[in-house]
Design an enzyme around this catalytic site. Structure first.
Site, short mmCIF file in Angstrom:
data_model
loop_
_atom_site.label_atom_id
_atom_site.label_comp_id
_atom_site.label_asym_id
_atom_site.label_seq_id
_atom_site.Cartn_x
_atom_site.Cartn_y
_atom_site.Cartn_z
N TYR A 116 63.43 8.21 -18.88
CA TYR A 116 64.23 9.12 -19.71
C TYR A 116 65.20 9.92 -18.85
O TYR A 116 64.84 10.43 -17.79
CB TYR A 116 63.32 10.07 -20.47
CG TYR A 116 64.05 10.96 -21.43
CD1 TYR A 116 64.38 10.50 -22.70
CD2 TYR A 116 64.43 12.25 -21.07
CE1 TYR A 116 65.06 11.32 -23.60
CE2 TYR A 116 65.11 13.07 -21.95
CZ TYR A 116 65.42 12.59 -23.21
OH TYR A 116 66.10 13.40 -24.09
N TRP A 118 69.81 11.24 -18.78
CA TRP A 118 71.19 10.97 -19.20
C TRP A 118 71.90 9.96 -18.32
O TRP A 118 72.87 9.35 -18.72
CB TRP A 118 71.98 12.28 -19.23
CG TRP A 118 71.77 13.07 -20.47
CD1 TRP A 118 70.58 13.51 -20.97
CD2 TRP A 118 72.77 13.54 -21.38
NE1 TRP A 118 70.77 14.23 -22.12
CE2 TRP A 118 72.12 14.27 -22.39
CE3 TRP A 118 74.17 13.44 -21.41
CZ2 TRP A 118 72.80 14.87 -23.44
CZ3 TRP A 118 74.84 14.05 -22.44
CH2 TRP A 118 74.16 14.75 -23.45
#
Length: 777
Positions: A116, A118
Site C-alpha cells: 500500500y 501512493w
C-alpha cells in the site's frame, strides 16, 4: 521555485503538481511550477535536494543476520541491525530463491503483496502496480482491499447509493456550486493543503479558484472541525468545533430538528429513498424512548442545542451543499458519519439539484469538483491473481499476528492467511498504519520482507532485502489522473543515482529467474509501454470525438489538456430527473436510508440505518479522565503523507527537528507549554516528541499533530523522537462492515519535555558493514 521559467525545459509530474526540471552538471537543482498552474504546490521545493540526499540507498542491501542465516535469522532484528551491500546479481538471485521457496513450501497464499502507498505519479512506473503485476505473473499473492484514506466510506457507500459517486468521482463541479449554491456546510472542513494533491498527478490546481469563485458569488460556508484552518481564511467561514468523532451525532441532531419543525422534504424521501420509516422511530425516540433532538446532540458534541437548531433551520432555508471530509469516517464507527451526510441531504430534498445535495471529499484531492471531462486514462494492467484471499488494508497487523483467525468484512466471514513473505514497493507502512509498537511486533513475524525504496525510510530500515529504486526524476513516464484532464510527459531529468534501477527492470530480472519474464514484460521495454499507453488514450479520445496529437508531438510539447466539458457536472441530476430510468445500483434502485442488506449481516457495530455509537476513545468517555486531549492526526501541509519528509520544504516546518504539534492556549497554559517547546505526547500505546505551537486555531481539548514524520524510535518500542503520531493511534477496525482505520478516535496527554533531547536520526542511513574489496558481491 519561480514562475519565470523557460517553457522549453523538460516537464515532469508529481502527485502535487506539474513542473519543469532544471539540471546542472548532471544534478537536479530545481523543479519550477508549470506555467499554466495558478496555484502551484510548494512541496516541489523538496524534490531536488532529496534526490541527491545522502539518505539514498546506494546499492542492494541485505540485513546482516539474514544474509548469514537466511530466514532462520528471525524478524526481531529488523530495524536494529546493520546492512551488508551486495551486487544486483546476488540480490536478484536471493529474492527469486526466497519467492520460489515460499511458494513451493506454502503456496502463493503465503505471499503478501499489498504494498500500500501512493508511489509515483507515473502510470507505468507506478510501483504498486508493478509489484502486483509481477506477483501475479509468478502465481499470485494475498492482496488488500479499500484504503487507509477511505476504508469505512468505500464499503458503506455502495450500500447507500450503489457506488462511489460523490465520494471518489462525479462530484458537483465548482462552477455549479458558485452559480447555484447558497450555503456549504463542511463536516471536517475543506482544507486547501489536502487539495494540493491528486493520485496520478495534477495539471492545474483547481480547489482554491473554485472556492474563491464560490465566495465571490456570495456562497456562505460553515466549517465544522476542531481546526480553524480546515477552511481557508478568505471563505470567512463560521467555525463550529464539536468534539472530534461526534459528527454523526451532530447530524442526527440536525435531522431531528428538521422533522420536529416540519422542515424535511417528505416527497423527496418517498420518491427517491427507501427506509426512512425505519430511521424515523430511532430519530424521534419512538424505538428507545430517547429522542435524538438538539439537546441530546449537544450533550455529545459540546455545541449548544440552539446552535444545532439554528444550523438545521438555515440548511433547510437555503440551497445547501453538505460536504464531508474523508477524515470524518476515519473514526470508530466511521461508516455512520458518511451515511448520515447522505441521509441529511436526502431529508433536505436537494440531492440532484445544482449547488445542493452532498459531496464527500471536496479538497481531499484536487479532482473532487474539478470541471473536467470524465476520461478513462490507461494504466498498467496487473494481470490475474490466482490467489483469492485478501484483507481489508488496515488489518495487516491483525493478519500477521493472528494467522487463521476469523474476521468479518462486508457480510463475509473470512480468515487471516498465514503470511511468510512480504513484498513492498512504493509505500511506507510505518506512516500509514496505527499503533506502531503493535505493528512492530507483527512485522517481526514473516520469514522474509523485501522492499524497493529510493531512500532509507522506515520501510527500508525494517526489511531483510532492500533494492534501490529510481525516483521519477530518473526515468521516463506518463502522468494522467482521473479528474484532472491533463496528460503529462514525465521526462527523465538525470541518470539513476548510485546503483538505483527502475522497478520494472528489477522485476523483469527476478521474473526471468522464476520463468515469468515474458508474462511480466510482454516483450516490451519502457518506451514500448509508454507508446502503448498513449495509443490506448488516443483511441479512447477518438471514440469520444477528441483528436489527440501523435505521440512524438505530445512528448515534445510535454503537456496535453483535454477539452473542457460542455455540460457542468451535478451529482445525481439524472437520477433526480427520472429515478426509474436512472436507477441506483442499490437493491432498491434508490438511496437506502435503511439497508436491508447491512441489516441482514446482523452486526452490532453497524446496524441497518445510521445511529450514534460511542467511539472507543472520545472526549465524552471515561478514558478522557486519564488522557484528556483528542489527537487530530491530519494530513500534512509540507508533504504528501510521508513522501519527501526529508526534503527542504518539510524540514523547514520542523521545530527543533521535530514535527510541529498545535494546541490551544488554554490547554497549553494548564501544562506550562509555550510555542517552541519540545513536548512529549503520550498514552498507554506509546509516546513521541514534537515541537509545540500554541494557537487558538485548534479547539480546546485537542492537539493537532500531522502524520508523515519518518518513524524514529529512540529505542525499540520506546519513545519516538521525530513526532510520528501513529505510535499513539489505536489499531482497531471501524466496524465489522468495513474494518477501516479509526486513527482519528484517539486520546492522549501532553507535557513539556525537560529531559536531554535525543537526536533525530530519521534521515541518516543505518549502519552499513564494510565488505572486503568494496565490491558488495
Amino acid at each position: 521555485m519561480t514562475n519565470a521559467v523557460p517553457t522549453d525545459r523538460p516537464t515532469t509530474a508529481t502527485h502535487w503538481g506539474t513542473y519543469r526540471t532544471e539540471v546542472r552538471d548532471g544534478r537536479l537543482v530545481a523543479l519550477h511550477p508549470f506555467e499554466n498552474d495558478s496555484d502551484p504546490s510548494l512541496i516541489g521545493a523538496s524534490v531536488a535536494d532529496a534526490v541527491h540526499d545522502p539518505c539514498r540507498i546506494s546499492q542492494p542491501m541485505v540485513r546482516a543476520s539474514f544474509l548469514d542465516k537466511g530466514p532462520a535469522a528471525g524478524g526481531e532484528g529488523r530495524g536494529r541491525e546493520p546492512f551488508v551491500p551486495v551486487s544486483w546479481e546476488r540480490a536478484t538471485a536471493l529474492v527469486a530463491d526466497q519467492i520460489d521457496r515460499i511458494r513451493r513450501a506454502y503456496g502463493n497464499r503465503a505471499i503478501f503483496g499489498g504494498s500500500y502507498g501512493w508511489s509515483s505519479a507515473g502510470r507505468f512506473h507506478h510501483a504498486q502496480s508493478q509489484v502486483h503485476r509481477f506477483l501475479n505473473a509468478c502465481g499470485g499473492y494475498v492482496r488488500h482491499v479499500d484504503s487507509y484514506s477511505l476504508g469505512a466510506g468505500q464499503v458503506v457507500m455502495p450500500h447507500v447509493v450503489g457506488d462511489h459517486s460523490g465520494l471518489i468521482n462525479r462530484h458537483t463541479s465548482w462552477p455549479v456550486i458558485a452559480a447555484e449554491g447558497e450555503l456549504v456546510v463542511m463536516f471536517g472542513g475543506m482544507p486547501l493543503k489536502n487539495g494540493q494533491i491528486n493520485a496520478g498527478g495534477v495539471g492545474k490546481h483547481a480547489v482554491r479558484a473554485g472556492l474563491e469563485a464560490c465566495r465571490k458569488a456570495g456562497v456562505k460556508f460553515v466549517n465544522i472541525s476542531p481546526v480553524r484552518d480546515d477552511a481557508a481564511d478568505f471563505l470567512h467561514a463560521e467555525w463550529l468545533a464539536p468534539r472530534p468523532s461526534t459528527d454523526a451525532a451532530l447530524m442526527i441532531g440536525l435531522a431531528h430538528t428538521l422533522v420536529a419543525e416540519g422542515l424535511y422534504d417528505r416527497e423527496f424521501l418517498a420518491r427517491y429513498t427507501v427506509g426512512f420509516e425505519h430511521f424515523r422511530p430511532y430519530l424521534m425516540g419512538e424505538s428507545d424512548g430517547r429522542p435524538k433532538d438538539a439537546d441530546w446532540a449537544a450533550a455529545i458534541t459540546g455545541l449548544s442545542a440552539e446552535t444545532i437548531r439554528k444550523l438545521a433551520r438555515r440548511m433547510a432555508k437555503h440551497r445547501t451543499m453538505i460536504t464531508g471530509s474523508w477524515s470524518i469516517q476515519r473514526v470508530d464507527h466511521g461508516e455512520q458519519a458518511f451515511w448520515m451526510v447522505i441521509v441529511l441531504a436526502a431529508m433536505l430534498g436537494q440531492i440532484g439539484l445544482p449547488g445542493g445535495g452532498f459531496g464527500l471529499g471536496y479538497s481531499a484531492v484536487n479532482a473532487s469538483g474539478n470541471h473536467v471531462i470524465d476520461f478513462p486514462w490507461p494504466a498498467l494492467p496487473q494481470g490475474t491473481n490466482a490467489v483469492a484471499e485478501f484483507i481489508p488494508v488496515a488489518r495487516i497487523a491483525d493478519m500477521l499476528l493472528n494467522p487463521g483467525q476469523p474476521f468479518d468484512y462486508n457480510g463475509q466471514r473470512l480468515a487471516y492467511p498465514d503470511i511468510r513473505l512480504v513484498y513492498w514497493a512504493g509505500g511506507n507502512p510505518f506512516h500509514h498504519h496505527q499503533d506502531l509498537n503493535r505493528f512492530l511486533s507483527a512485522w517481526a513475524k514473516p520469514e522474509v520482507i523485501v522492499a524497493h525504496e529510493p531512500w532509507w525510510n522506515p520501510l527500508a530500515r525494517h526489511a531483510d532485502i532492500v533494492l534501490p529504486a529510481t525516483t521519477s526524476m530518473e526515468r521516463n513516464d506518463i502522468a494522467c489522473a482521473n479528474g484532472d484532464g491533463h496528460m503529462i510527459a514525465m521526462k527523465q531529468a538525470i541518470q539513476p543515482v548510485g546503483q538505483a534501477r527502475n522497478d520494472y527492470d528489477v522485476f523483469a530480472d527476478i521474473a526471468d529467474r522464476l520463468g515469468a519474464r515474458e508474462v511480466f514484460t510482454e516483450g516490451r521495454g519502457e518506451s514500448d509501454w509508454l507508446h502503448h499507453f498513449y495509443a490506448i488514450a488516443r483511441q479512447r479520445a477518438a471514440e469520444r470525438g477528441i483528436d489527440m496529437p501523435d505521440f512524438d508531438t505530445f512528448w515534445r510539447s510535454g503537456v496535453y489538456e483535454l477539452p473542457l466539458p460542455t455540460k457542468a457536472q451535478v451529482l445525481f441530476a439524472e437520477f433526480r430527473a427520472d429515478p426509474d430510468a436512472n436507477r441506483m445500483k442499490t437493491p432498491s434502485g434508490k438511496i437506502e436510508i435503511f439497508s436491508s442488506t447491512i441489516d441482514g449481516f446482523g452486526y452490532d457495530d453497524c446496524p441497518g440505518h445510521p445511529v450514534w455509537l460511542e467511539p472507543a476513545e472520545w472526549l465524552g468517555g471515561d478514558r478522557a479522565k486519564q488522557f484528556p486531549l483528542h489527537l487530530v492526526s491530519n494530513q500534512p501541509r509540507t508533504r504528501l503523507h510521508s513522501q519527501y519528509d526529508l526534503g527542504a520544504y518539510s524540514r523547514a516546518s520542523k521545530i527543533k527537528d521535530r514535527e510541529p504539534a498545535c494546541l490551544n492556549p488554554t490547554d497549553a497554559a494548564k501544562r506550562g507549554i509555550a510555542t517552541g517547546d519540545v513536548v512529549r505526547v503520550f498514552n498507554d500505546r506509546g509516546a513521541c516528541l514534537a515541537g509545540a505551537i500554541v494557537t487558538d486555531g485548534v479547539a480546546a481539548g485537542c492537539i493537532q499533530l500531522s502524520t508523515g514524520a519518518w518513524y524514529d524510535p529512540v529505542a525499540v518500542g520506546g519513545l519516538e523522537a521525530h513526532g510520528n503520531p501513529n505510535v499513539l493511534t489505536i489499531d482497531k477496525g471501524s466496524s465489522k462492515l468495513a474494518q477501516g482505520t479509526i486513527a482519528h478516535s484517539c486520546l492522549v496527554e501532553v507535557e513539556r519535555y525537560s529531559g536531554a533531547l535525543p537526536p533525530v536520526r530519521a534521515f541518516e542511513p543505518p549502519a552499513i558493514l564494510a565488505v572486503e574489496g568494496g565490491r558488495g558481491d
